[in-house]
Design a protein around this motif. Structure first.
Motif, mmCIF file in Angstrom:
data_model
loop_
_atom_site.group_PDB
_atom_site.id
_atom_site.type_symbol
_atom_site.label_atom_id
_atom_site.label_comp_id
_atom_site.label_asym_id
_atom_site.label_seq_id
_atom_site.Cartn_x
_atom_site.Cartn_y
_atom_site.Cartn_z
ATOM 1 N N ARG A 49 -92.582 10.438 61.054
ATOM 2 C CA ARG A 49 -93.608 11.449 60.794
ATOM 3 C C ARG A 49 -93.413 12.664 61.703
ATOM 4 N N ALA A 50 -93.137 12.414 62.986
ATOM 5 C CA ALA A 50 -92.983 13.516 63.942
ATOM 6 C C ALA A 50 -91.786 14.384 63.600
ATOM 7 N N TYR A 89 -98.801 22.070 61.457
ATOM 8 C CA TYR A 89 -97.771 21.026 61.462
ATOM 9 C C TYR A 89 -97.378 20.657 62.892
ATOM 10 N N ALA A 90 -97.252 21.659 63.762
ATOM 11 C CA ALA A 90 -96.829 21.405 65.140
ATOM 12 C C ALA A 90 -97.832 20.529 65.881
ATOM 13 N N GLU A 91 -99.122 20.788 65.686
ATOM 14 C CA GLU A 91 -100.136 19.953 66.332
ATOM 15 C C GLU A 91 -100.071 18.523 65.794
ATOM 16 N N GLY A 92 -99.737 18.386 64.501
ATOM 17 C CA GLY A 92 -99.624 17.057 63.907
ATOM 18 C C GLY A 92 -98.499 16.230 64.496
ATOM 19 N N GLU A 143 -99.904 10.573 69.729
ATOM 20 C CA GLU A 143 -98.612 10.099 70.222
ATOM 21 C C GLU A 143 -98.510 10.213 71.741
ATOM 22 N N ALA A 144 -99.563 9.845 72.449
ATOM 23 C CA ALA A 144 -99.562 9.992 73.905
ATOM 24 C C ALA A 144 -98.462 9.162 74.571
ATOM 25 N N THR A 173 -93.433 16.573 73.546
ATOM 26 C CA THR A 173 -92.545 17.682 73.909
ATOM 27 C C THR A 173 -92.173 18.500 72.680
ATOM 28 N N LEU A 174 -91.838 17.804 71.596
ATOM 29 C CA LEU A 174 -91.492 18.485 70.350
ATOM 30 C C LEU A 174 -92.682 19.294 69.841
ATOM 31 N N SER A 175 -93.859 18.700 69.918
ATOM 32 C CA SER A 175 -95.066 19.404 69.483
ATOM 33 C C SER A 175 -95.268 20.691 70.276
#
Length: 497
Positions: free
Chosen positions: A290-291, A313-316, A321-322, A329-331
């Motif tokens: 998903r990420a 999308y970026a926040e998703g 996913e803590a 990091t990707l977010s």
């Protein structure tokens, strides 16, 4: 662990303990022989954990069980699923993007065939990062021919390393005899054969990814197998079982198919595959898939200049996913680019700082799920995203200090691009030239871009085209009368002929 699974692993543990004692081995001695700590053997014998597939094979070999332990693992049972999510919604399987055309002949180079998973960032669709071995390359035709849905659907059966009836050691795991439990991956009750076929198809995708760096996209092969996987998942779903492994693997294939379409500039088809992949990942709770799919969707909407959709999308990517620092990091990296597009300098810089901090804290577990964020390649990708964000911010705000910081980050990233990633080097060369243009140095921009203009003009990749278009706009819009820019424009026209 469900009650059914607990019973299976308790029985596995009892048989393992009995076989170990019959062989006259202690837990420590057995652990040393199979390459595991004795505490892992103890937990297996107590029925407290599911054994990795590769370990089961080693235990059967060391204890000379004749495949008894593998037969327990292969016994029919329901795949993991979320409560209330069995089976999946049939609408997940159709319609699929693009045209349903047959794949052309393709044979993987033997040296590209992985020995085990994960490979190229692809985890086992059944066991995650457990380190599953994959079947021998020569076993693939037998596995495919044993499947009522996949037989002859996407891969060649003619001459080449995948032809014949199996590997030099025998007919492969889809045969009717032995612990594999039935005739074929779909035709009988052989869940172990299902697992072997899923392992093999993951290895095929790893080969296709590796070849894409050198030979260009293998769109037909990827999409042919992806459509076959969707049919397989639909067939399993129609029996009332969640096609867990099939959907997880299909999500990985969908991401690769989308990226290959995006490289061709076919962004609508790419978004279609990403969307299907995201739905398949959600159906089986595959957070890593998903990420990464959401990150590709960020890239597509960024090309359209849609800051709002990109931020959504970026926040998703990092939502819930803590424990996965790589996803957070990707977010942050994609949120930095989204805020840059929106001209929000404070939020852009905040997320750049968070991304750098998160990247520095990535550990071995993160690198198993996201190997492309490990080591020098990871640093290259992070600097590339940060350089892109700062360049975008400079374009929106006219901030030349941001542009100079973009020059530094992009130059570091470009210097670390592996030789095989020619497309990435081309893209970063154009971006670095644009960073210099945004910083007010058209001479440096022209000097960097001129040697790659022919390659850039001929490229069909959407992101390369977008970088070239932005650079051209900056140079001709601000410094069109400068001799070096006029010369650049003439070279660009010549390159397009």
């Amino acid at each position: 662990m469900s009650g059914e699974s607990a019973g299976t692993w308790a029985e596995f543990g009892r048989r393992l303990r009995s076989r170990r004692r019959a062989a006259g081995l202690t837990q420590l001695q057995l652990g040393l022989r199979v390459g595991y700590h004795h505490s892992a053997v103890s937990r297996l014998e107590a029925g407290l954990r599911e054994p990795p597939a590769g370990l089961v094979r080693r235990l059967d070999a060391v204890l000379d069980t004749g495949g008894e332990l593998a037969a327990i693992v292969a016994a029919p049972r329901e795949a993991p699923h979320r409560p209330g999510r069995l089976p999946a919604d049939p609408a997940l399987f159709t319609p699929l993007p693009g045209a349903d055309t047959a794949a052309g002949p393709w044979v993987a180079e033997p040296r590209l065939w992985p020995a085990r998973l994960p490979a190229e960032g692809l985890m086992c669709p059944l066991h995650g990062t457990a380190g599953c071995p994959v079947p021998d390359q020569g076993d693939l035709p037998a596995l495919l021919n044993g499947s009522a849905v996949l037989n002859g659907s996407a891969l060649p059966t003619g001459p080449g390393p995948w032809s014949g009836s199996g590997s030099p050691g025998g007919p492969g795991p889809s045969g009717a005899s032995g612990p594999w439990g039935g005739p074929g991956a779909l035709g009988g009750t052989g869940r172990a054969a299902d697992a072997e076929l899923l392992h093999a198809l993951t290895a095929v995708l790893a080969c296709l990814i590796r070849e894409a760096f050198r030979h260009g996209g293998r769109v037909a092969a990827v999409e042919g197998l992806l459509r076959a996987l969707a049919r397989w998942a639909d067939a399993v779903n129609s029996t009332g079982r969640l096609p867990y492994g099939q959907l997880r693997l299909a999500a990985q294939y969908a991401q690769v198919a989308g990226r290959l379409r995006m490289e061709r500039g076919q962004n609508a088809v790419a978004m279609g595959w990403f969307g299907h992949g995201l739905r398949w990942a959600d159906a089986v709770g595959d957070a890593p898939a998903r990420a990464t799919l959401l990150s590709d969707m960020c890239t597509l909407v960024r090309l359209d200049g849609d800051a709002g959709a990109m931020l959504g999308y970026a926040e998703g990517i990092g939502a819930g996913e803590a424990r996965r620092r790589w996803a957070a990091t990707l977010s942050d990296l994609y949120q930095a680019r989204g805020y840059a597009l929106a001209g929000d300098a404070a939020q852009c810089r905040r997320h750049i700082a968070l991304a750098r901090r998160g990247f520095a804290r990535l550990d071995r577990r993160d690198h198993l799920e996201a190997p492309w964020l490990a080591g020098a390649e990871g640093a290259m990708r992070v600097d590339s995203a940060i350089g892109g964000a700062l360049r975008d911010l400079a374009v929106e705000t006219g901030d030349r200090r941001a542009a100079r910081r973009a020059v530094d980050a992009t130059a570091r990233s470009r210097a670390q691009v592996p030789e095989r990633m020619r497309g990435a080097r081309l893209l970063l060369t154009l971006r670095l030239a644009d960073c210099w243009a945004c910083a007010g140095d058209p001479g440096a921009a022209v000097a960097l871009a001129s040697p790659v203009l022919v390659e850039a003009v001929r490229s069909r990749e959407s992101m390369v085209t977008a970088e070239l278009r932005g650079l051209h706009s900056r140079l001709t819009g601000r410094w069109g009368d400068l001799p070096e820019v006029r010369e650049y424009r003439e070279r660009l026209l010549d390159a397009g002929e």
